[in-house]
Design a protein around this motif. Sequence first.
Motif, short mmCIF file in Angstrom:
data_model
loop_
_atom_site.label_atom_id
_atom_site.label_comp_id
_atom_site.label_asym_id
_atom_site.label_seq_id
_atom_site.Cartn_x
_atom_site.Cartn_y
_atom_site.Cartn_z
N VAL A 99 31.68 44.14 41.80
CA VAL A 99 32.98 43.86 42.41
C VAL A 99 33.97 44.80 41.72
O VAL A 99 34.34 44.60 40.57
CB VAL A 99 33.40 42.39 42.23
N ARG A 100 34.33 45.84 42.42
CA ARG A 100 35.10 46.94 41.82
C ARG A 100 36.56 46.55 41.55
O ARG A 100 37.24 46.00 42.40
CB ARG A 100 35.07 48.15 42.76
N GLY A 101 36.99 46.85 40.33
CA GLY A 101 38.38 46.61 39.96
C GLY A 101 39.03 47.89 39.49
O GLY A 101 38.50 48.59 38.62
N GLN A 102 40.16 48.25 40.08
CA GLN A 102 40.90 49.45 39.67
C GLN A 102 42.20 49.04 39.01
O GLN A 102 42.88 48.11 39.46
CB GLN A 102 41.17 50.36 40.86
N LEU A 103 42.56 49.73 37.92
CA LEU A 103 43.75 49.44 37.14
C LEU A 103 44.58 50.70 36.96
O LEU A 103 44.06 51.81 36.99
CB LEU A 103 43.39 48.89 35.76
N LEU A 143 48.32 47.37 35.01
CA LEU A 143 48.64 46.94 36.37
C LEU A 143 47.36 46.85 37.20
O LEU A 143 46.46 47.68 37.06
CB LEU A 143 49.58 47.94 37.05
N GLY A 144 47.29 45.84 38.05
CA GLY A 144 46.13 45.71 38.93
C GLY A 144 46.54 45.00 40.21
O GLY A 144 47.68 44.58 40.36
N GLY A 145 45.57 44.82 41.07
CA GLY A 145 44.23 45.31 40.93
C GLY A 145 43.52 45.19 42.27
O GLY A 145 44.10 44.87 43.30
N THR A 146 42.22 45.33 42.20
CA THR A 146 41.37 45.22 43.38
C THR A 146 40.14 44.38 43.04
O THR A 146 39.81 44.20 41.88
CB THR A 146 40.90 46.61 43.86
N ALA A 147 39.47 43.89 44.06
CA ALA A 147 38.24 43.14 43.91
C ALA A 147 37.35 43.44 45.11
O ALA A 147 37.16 42.61 45.99
CB ALA A 147 38.51 41.64 43.80
N ALA A 148 36.85 44.68 45.14
CA ALA A 148 36.07 45.16 46.27
C ALA A 148 34.58 44.96 46.02
O ALA A 148 33.98 45.65 45.19
CB ALA A 148 36.37 46.64 46.52
#
Length: 311
Positions: A182-186, A220-225
């Motif tokens: 589950v990809r998270g970008q910050l 700062l976030g974020g994503t949950a792909a």
Amino acid sequence: MSDVIVVGGGVSGLTTAVVLAERGHRVRVWSREPAGDTTSAVAGALWWPYRIEPLDRVGDWSLTTLRRYEELAARPEETGVRLVDGLHGGERLSGLGPWAGELKDAVETAEGLRCRLPLIDMPVHLKWLEGRVRAAGGAVERRTVSSFAEAAAEAAAEAGTVVNCAGLGARELVPDPGMRPVRGQLVLVENPGIREWFTEADPASSETTYFFPQPGRLVLGGTAAADDWSTVPDPRTAEEIVARCARVRPEIAGARVIGHRVGLRPARDAGVRIEAGPLPGGGRLVHNYGHGGAGVTVALGCALEAARLVG
């Protein structure tokens, strides 16, 4: 006491290794990369049971870990753990599990749930955990494991145990096709003076909005792909993250960007796996993986359960 090889040098592997080493086991941690390069190092990392199952067990693991973090917060420069006030936007106690009743000073407001929770500076915390392993007589080694048979050969020769804390690597090592990223970008920016954390999830999308004040930076976030294996930061996603956070705190819009991070949360379809079985050729294999987005939150609770299976 037995010899134990812990496969995986993130927060779950190191915490498990600390528990075992301090109980007298001879522990070696095999990690493919330095702790600072693991998924754990990318984490935000606010204590909160997020994207993790099974729900009926997560509460106890989380609360056990919470109590330890509350103790470690007395030495933040050393442990990386601080207690920080913040707001879970739109959250209500009634929408959480029974564990939420154990939260100290949690207050419902019109905006959501205000809490004082552990916020962990992960590079500092991981370094502290490694120090704890070594101080207890254990070792942390850079070593890539191609199969548990490889670890089993050494563990069996030492009449020992292998503990699988490989995270997403368990997909190939076990193998366990139920493991998925589950990809998270910050985005890391210079902190414009924000002292409280904030989170808000959009249940209709994979987007979340959060900011965590860490020493020397605001995260700062974020994503949950789900099922996205890319570890390359996406510029457009980064711009959207900053924009969402700036809608909550406008001063973030002008903050200087100092870095980008991507982490792949080790989610498992069937939830966290903590169980034991035999190793090829003798010895014992103990699994402790599949912690999703809450490895930091349940680290000690799961480590203690895995340690009981080591014996």
